[in-house]
Scaffold this motif. Structure first.
Motif, PDB file in Angstrom:
ATOM      1  N   ARG A   1       0.976  -1.136   0.096  1.00  0.00           N
ATOM      2  CA  ARG A   1      -0.078   0.053  -0.096  1.00  0.00           C
ATOM      3  C   ARG A   1       0.959   1.269   0.085  1.00  0.00           C
ATOM      4  N   GLY A   2       2.231   1.063  -0.017  1.00  0.00           N
ATOM      5  CA  GLY A   2       3.159   2.109  -0.363  1.00  0.00           C
ATOM      6  C   GLY A   2       3.920   2.750   0.888  1.00  0.00           C
ATOM      7  N   GLU A   3       3.753   1.929   2.026  1.00  0.00           N
ATOM      8  CA  GLU A   3       4.690   2.306   3.351  1.00  0.00           C
ATOM      9  C   GLU A   3       6.084   2.490   2.919  1.00  0.00           C
ATOM     10  N   ASP A   4       6.729   3.455   3.511  1.00  0.00           N
ATOM     11  CA  ASP A   4       8.069   3.509   3.317  1.00  0.00           C
ATOM     12  C   ASP A   4       8.925   2.498   4.078  1.00  0.00           C
ATOM     13  N   TRP A   5       8.865   1.116   3.686  1.00  0.00           N
ATOM     14  CA  TRP A   5       9.177   0.105   4.546  1.00  0.00           C
ATOM     15  C   TRP A   5      10.409  -0.758   3.607  1.00  0.00           C
ATOM     16  N   ILE A   6      11.323  -0.866   4.007  1.00  0.00           N
ATOM     17  CA  ILE A   6      12.344  -2.016   3.963  1.00  0.00           C
ATOM     18  C   ILE A   6      12.317  -3.109   4.415  1.00  0.00           C
ATOM     19  N   VAL A   7      12.208  -4.646   4.060  1.00  0.00           N
ATOM     20  CA  VAL A   7      12.298  -5.927   4.696  1.00  0.00           C
ATOM     21  C   VAL A   7      13.418  -6.449   4.259  1.00  0.00           C
ATOM     22  N   LEU A   8      14.420  -6.683   5.043  1.00  0.00           N
ATOM     23  CA  LEU A   8      15.757  -7.503   4.729  1.00  0.00           C
ATOM     24  C   LEU A   8      15.542  -8.975   4.849  1.00  0.00           C
ATOM     25  N   LYS A   9      16.102  -9.683   4.172  1.00  0.00           N
ATOM     26  CA  LYS A   9      16.440 -11.209   4.364  1.00  0.00           C
ATOM     27  C   LYS A   9      17.097 -11.686   5.568  1.00  0.00           C
TER      28      LYS A   9
END
Length: 242
Positions: free
Chosen positions: A61-69
């Motif tokens: 939905r466009g949140e300024d989030w990054i999810v690393l592995k």
């Protein structure tokens, strides 16, 4: 701009909601920033499926989030692809479904019961049917590192003195020896999780933010801004000194 980072979540959706609330409070006072999650979304905690869906849907939905592995996220994806495959970083006497790793708890959150006590072919078939394709695609697509605000964000750490573009993914999601004991400066401050400790700690060349949520501890968030690192608490920012 400031960068927020959240440590290893390990299936604790309630703790993730709490630290997002702390970040929202900090943003209200200091302005917006990107939120980086340093991996290990799944295993050990009660709601890995909920964590994956919350983060996937937020980014969608466009949140300024990054999810690393993280290494646990990679083991989950590998099991879904081949239940007999062994992650390169995992001890050969262990499997992802071993109680020490928590894979059975993750599958339980998707409705696959008693995964560690049944024939693996049966468990795998149920898992493939139960885990949404959107979750599988999301976990596979997670990057392994991010450079931002003069820092490098990564799950486990880096192999010292090797350029980031030449790092091996297995090191980025699994490394301890050779990284944790390295005291010289890196090319940037390394913000990482993977190695459980009591509270976020600044070691000068790195900041460990895995505060043991997998083992009953809290989930922690920090903010990196203008070369300083702050631990976010219910009472506000606490400066982390090297």
């Amino acid at each position: 701009m400031r960068t927020y980072a959240i440590g290893d979540i390990h299936g604790h959706l309630n703790l993730l909601h709490h630290v997002h609330e702390l970040i929202a409070i900090d943003m209200a006072g200091h302005g917006p920033g990107m939120i980086v999650h340093v991996g290990d979304l799944v295993d050990r905690g009660p709601d890995s499926a909920g964590v994956v869906e919350y983060l996937r849907a937020g980014i969608a939905r466009g949140e300024d989030w990054i999810v690393l592995k993280g290494n646990h996220d990679r083991m989950f994806s590998l099991f879904l692809t081949d239940p007999h495959a062994q992650d390169e970083g995992l001890r050969p006497d262990l499997t992802w479904l071993n109680p020490k790793l928590g894979g059975s708890t993750t599958l339980g959150s998707y409705g696959v019961a008693h995964a560690g006590d049944r024939p693996i072919a049966e468990v795998h078939a149920e898992a493939v049917a139960a885990v949404p394709a959107t979750h599988r695609a999301f976990l596979v697509s997670c990057p392994t590192w991010l450079r931002r605000e003069g820092a490098i964000f990564v799950h486990a750490g880096i192999r010292p003195n090797i350029a980031m573009d030449a790092q091996r993914e297995t090191d980025l999601v699994w490394i301890r020896t050779g990284f944790l004991d390295h005291t010289a400066p890196h090319e940037a401050l390394i913000v990482h999780g993977h190695t459980a400790i009591a509270t976020p700690t600044h070691y000068g060349n790195r900041v460990n933010i895995d505060s043991s949520a997998a083992y009953g501890g809290p989930l922690s968030a920090i903010v990196v801004e203008e070369g300083q690192v702050f631990h976010l608490t219910s009472k506000g920012r606490v400066l982390l000194q090297p």
